[in-house]
Design a protein around this motif. Sequence first.
Motif, PDB file in Angstrom:
ATOM      1  N   ILE A   1     -68.361 -19.830  13.350  1.00  9.53           N
ATOM      2  CA  ILE A   1     -69.303 -19.596  14.451  1.00  9.53           C
ATOM      3  C   ILE A   1     -69.405 -20.845  15.332  1.00  9.53           C
ATOM      4  CG2 ILE A   1     -71.721 -19.143  15.028  1.00  9.53           C
ATOM      5  CD1 ILE A   1     -71.863 -17.489  12.397  1.00  9.53           C
ATOM      6  N   ASN A   2     -69.495 -22.008  14.692  1.00  9.63           N
ATOM      7  CA  ASN A   2     -69.610 -23.261  15.451  1.00  9.63           C
ATOM      8  C   ASN A   2     -68.364 -23.527  16.284  1.00  9.63           C
ATOM      9  OD1 ASN A   2     -72.122 -23.655  14.320  1.00  9.63           O
ATOM     10  ND2 ASN A   2     -71.422 -25.118  12.778  1.00  9.63           N
ATOM     11  N   LYS A   3     -67.202 -23.213  15.726  1.00 10.65           N
ATOM     12  CA  LYS A   3     -65.956 -23.436  16.469  1.00 10.65           C
ATOM     13  C   LYS A   3     -65.878 -22.525  17.685  1.00 10.65           C
ATOM     14  CE  LYS A   3     -61.947 -25.376  17.055  1.00 10.65           C
ATOM     15  NZ  LYS A   3     -61.848 -26.832  17.329  1.00 10.65           N
ATOM     16  N   LEU A   4     -66.249 -21.271  17.504  1.00 11.18           N
ATOM     17  CA  LEU A   4     -66.268 -20.333  18.625  1.00 11.18           C
ATOM     18  C   LEU A   4     -67.250 -20.801  19.702  1.00 11.18           C
ATOM     19  CD1 LEU A   4     -66.344 -17.002  16.590  1.00 11.18           C
ATOM     20  CD2 LEU A   4     -64.421 -17.792  17.970  1.00 11.18           C
ATOM     21  N   ALA A   5     -68.372 -21.364  19.264  1.00 12.70           N
ATOM     22  CA  ALA A   5     -69.426 -21.766  20.203  1.00 12.70           C
ATOM     23  C   ALA A   5     -69.165 -23.124  20.838  1.00 12.70           C
ATOM     24  CB  ALA A   5     -70.772 -21.786  19.483  1.00 12.70           C
ATOM     25  N   HIS A   6     -68.190 -23.876  20.349  1.00 12.18           N
ATOM     26  CA  HIS A   6     -67.928 -25.233  20.831  1.00 12.18           C
ATOM     27  C   HIS A   6     -67.551 -25.222  22.308  1.00 12.18           C
ATOM     28  CE1 HIS A   6     -66.190 -29.269  21.117  1.00 12.18           C
ATOM     29  NE2 HIS A   6     -66.799 -29.539  19.978  1.00 12.18           N
ATOM     30  N   SER A   7     -67.971 -26.252  23.022  1.00  9.37           N
ATOM     31  CA  SER A   7     -67.712 -26.302  24.462  1.00  9.37           C
ATOM     32  C   SER A   7     -66.230 -26.366  24.806  1.00  9.37           C
ATOM     33  CB  SER A   7     -68.438 -27.502  25.078  1.00  9.37           C
ATOM     34  OG  SER A   7     -67.995 -28.711  24.473  1.00  9.37           O
ATOM     35  N   ASP A   8     -65.396 -26.830  23.880  1.00  9.25           N
ATOM     36  CA  ASP A   8     -63.943 -26.863  24.133  1.00  9.25           C
ATOM     37  C   ASP A   8     -63.337 -25.468  24.175  1.00  9.25           C
ATOM     38  OD1 ASP A   8     -63.897 -29.594  24.251  1.00  9.25           O
ATOM     39  OD2 ASP A   8     -63.064 -29.895  22.236  1.00  9.25           O
ATOM     40  N   THR A   9     -63.976 -24.520  23.506  1.00  6.12           N
ATOM     41  CA  THR A   9     -63.428 -23.165  23.398  1.00  6.12           C
ATOM     42  C   THR A   9     -63.625 -22.416  24.711  1.00  6.12           C
ATOM     43  OG1 THR A   9     -63.885 -23.109  21.017  1.00  6.12           O
ATOM     44  CG2 THR A   9     -63.498 -21.001  22.117  1.00  6.12           C
ATOM     45  N   LYS A  10     -62.539 -22.118  25.373  1.00  3.27           N
ATOM     46  CA  LYS A  10     -62.586 -21.390  26.649  1.00  3.27           C
ATOM     47  C   LYS A  10     -62.199 -19.924  26.476  1.00  3.27           C
ATOM     48  CE  LYS A  10     -63.302 -25.395  28.584  1.00  3.27           C
ATOM     49  NZ  LYS A  10     -64.685 -25.787  28.939  1.00  3.27           N
TER      50      LYS A  10
ATOM     51  N   LEU B   1     -71.696 -16.422  20.841  1.00  2.00           N
ATOM     52  CA  LEU B   1     -72.206 -16.284  22.206  1.00  2.00           C
ATOM     53  C   LEU B   1     -73.720 -16.521  22.251  1.00  2.00           C
ATOM     54  CD1 LEU B   1     -70.067 -13.265  23.450  1.00  2.00           C
ATOM     55  CD2 LEU B   1     -69.995 -15.609  24.342  1.00  2.00           C
ATOM     56  N   LYS B   2     -74.401 -16.136  21.205  1.00  2.00           N
ATOM     57  CA  LYS B   2     -75.838 -16.403  21.134  1.00  2.00           C
ATOM     58  C   LYS B   2     -76.088 -17.910  21.136  1.00  2.00           C
ATOM     59  CE  LYS B   2     -80.026 -15.444  18.460  1.00  2.00           C
ATOM     60  NZ  LYS B   2     -80.615 -14.770  17.263  1.00  2.00           N
ATOM     61  N   LEU B   3     -75.286 -18.649  20.368  1.00  2.00           N
ATOM     62  CA  LEU B   3     -75.407 -20.106  20.342  1.00  2.00           C
ATOM     63  C   LEU B   3     -75.114 -20.706  21.717  1.00  2.00           C
ATOM     64  CD1 LEU B   3     -73.845 -21.633  17.077  1.00  2.00           C
ATOM     65  CD2 LEU B   3     -76.174 -21.866  17.937  1.00  2.00           C
ATOM     66  N   ARG B   4     -74.059 -20.202  22.363  1.00  2.00           N
ATOM     67  CA  ARG B   4     -73.716 -20.712  23.698  1.00  2.00           C
ATOM     68  C   ARG B   4     -74.894 -20.484  24.670  1.00  2.00           C
ATOM     69  NH1 ARG B   4     -67.647 -21.869  23.936  1.00  2.00           N
ATOM     70  NH2 ARG B   4     -67.767 -21.582  26.181  1.00  2.00           N
ATOM     71  N   LYS B   5     -75.458 -19.313  24.599  1.00  2.00           N
ATOM     72  CA  LYS B   5     -76.588 -18.971  25.484  1.00  2.00           C
ATOM     73  C   LYS B   5     -77.770 -19.903  25.209  1.00  2.00           C
ATOM     74  CE  LYS B   5     -79.586 -15.012  26.656  1.00  2.00           C
ATOM     75  NZ  LYS B   5     -80.873 -15.413  26.052  1.00  2.00           N
ATOM     76  N   GLU B   6     -78.094 -20.108  23.937  1.00  4.36           N
ATOM     77  CA  GLU B   6     -79.225 -20.952  23.563  1.00  4.36           C
ATOM     78  C   GLU B   6     -79.015 -22.414  23.971  1.00  4.36           C
ATOM     79  OE1 GLU B   6     -80.626 -18.364  19.625  1.00  4.36           O
ATOM     80  OE2 GLU B   6     -79.503 -20.238  19.396  1.00  4.36           O
ATOM     81  N   GLN B   7     -77.756 -22.848  23.949  1.00 11.12           N
ATOM     82  CA  GLN B   7     -77.439 -24.241  24.269  1.00 11.12           C
ATOM     83  C   GLN B   7     -77.177 -24.457  25.758  1.00 11.12           C
ATOM     84  OE1 GLN B   7     -74.122 -25.089  21.692  1.00 11.12           O
ATOM     85  NE2 GLN B   7     -75.363 -24.973  19.827  1.00 11.12           N
ATOM     86  N   GLY B   8     -77.284 -23.374  26.541  1.00  8.24           N
ATOM     87  CA  GLY B   8     -77.066 -23.488  27.974  1.00  8.24           C
ATOM     88  C   GLY B   8     -75.606 -23.664  28.369  1.00  8.24           C
ATOM     89  N   LEU B   9     -74.698 -23.296  27.485  1.00 10.35           N
ATOM     90  CA  LEU B   9     -73.267 -23.382  27.782  1.00 10.35           C
ATOM     91  C   LEU B   9     -72.799 -22.086  28.433  1.00 10.35           C
ATOM     92  CD1 LEU B   9     -71.949 -24.942  24.448  1.00 10.35           C
ATOM     93  CD2 LEU B   9     -72.278 -26.110  26.637  1.00 10.35           C
TER      94      LEU B   9
END
Length: 507
Positions: free
Chosen positions: A127-136, A184-192
């Motif tokens: 989950i963390n890898k998918l949510a990482h900012s490097d992951t496009k 995607l939930k993590l990305r949303k919460e982190q403002g990414l």
Amino acid sequence: MTQYQHTDALVTGLNQQSLAQLPSHVDTPTYDRSAVKAGIVHIGVGGFHRAHQAVYVNELLKTPGSEQWGICGVGLLEGNRGLRDILKQQDYLYTLTVRHPDGKIDNKVIGSMIDFLFAPEDKQAVINKLAHSDTKIVSLTITEGGYNFNPATGEFDTSNPDIINDINNPNDPITAFGYITAALKLRKEQGLGAFTVQSCDNIQHNGNVTRKMLLAFATEQDKDLSEWIEQNVSFPNAMVDRITPVSKKSDIDYVVDAYGVSDEWPITCESFTQWVIEDTFSDSRPNWDVVGAQFVTDVTPYETMKIRLLNAGHSVLGLLGSIHGYGTIDETVSDELFATYLRAFMDKEVTPNLEPLEGIDLESYKDTLIERFANPNIKDSLSRICSESAAKLPKFLIATINENLAHGRDVSLAALVIAAWCFYSDKEVDEQGNKLEVIDAMQRELHEAAVKTHTQPLAFLSLTSLFGNLSDQNEFTTHYKNNIEALYAPASKVKAIMKNVLDQKSN
């Protein structure tokens, strides 16, 4: 280092260190793999991914400035443990043997994968890898069944126990949808910003299907998140093509002989490759067009052509050839009757449904398909071709049948293929009595329906999740019942039935 016993000599295993000892004819990564970052996380690292998308990425990484587009593989299933172990010990390198129809062989080592995460051991790491900012980009090859839709209705199946688990336990996912939604939930919460979700499976409108299924799943779990996904995540449609047989022991032996090192899970594929992608991405994307892919505004006519001709053509040869007793695609299509039947199916029942396509000579494309199928250096097994037919045929073949019926066109050639699927599912042996390797998530349901054919000729068609209302279409059932009667007759021979259908078609 891993060692592999071959012809009484210990051979060094493939890894970053052993690259230097490979023969000069082997194409190896020319880029600094230590500088590559994983901008792509790929779920479902099977043979096709490693022969297709990973190869395009490998070639792109040879271009300066592309270092951000490496791949991190993800295995969601316990069955991926062995692949994880092999790739890890090989520094995520693997060999690709590209076999041309004329016998020429290209030998490559692919280095675009730089990591592999095994979800059953650490779900949060995935989950963390998918949510990482490097992951496009999060790309998928999870097979037709992995998208969890009802083949007849196209709607999301919320009754799947794994889906029920993921809806109720967002932090303990099992399915691809569960992991992607959690990330995607993590990305949303982190403002990414959102990553692109890119299907690389042989499904018509694969991006649209992925979008529909993911939104249906997310709506069940978190409606606000579903709305955010709908507004921010892109799902480009794509058409993918490269015949990639299952790896065999002989492929491992070949690598030792040709490369001088051992690879415990090499990949062999044909020389033809194609990737047509709609240019709609959530964030930045690789310049895959520099290395042979094609970006378009609408992939629909390309994917329809490929699915209805190549994929359906595979099933035509696979089911009929299996009943006859053939084992591989090249063996089957080298039989003139099978090649004639296939070409008649493509010309008379598929081509009338295809739109003209700029840059594609359809007759030449069909010629190339026959040549590719006949490649004697690609021993693609019929058991692989026929595997998961329940997930494939509604899109590959039954859609063509329905279109022809709607336009009053003949369906006799396809009707025999469906009848052969019934016989195949019922008997599970060929004409010589040899047991067939039937691989299908719906094997039990297919077999139970097919067994009833002896007393109810249309029993197999009662699986409406696959066939819809085909059993009510007299133009189809007339041909189907005739073929069922012929296939189930004592001492019947599928080649004689094929010839009879062709003769009637030409009259």
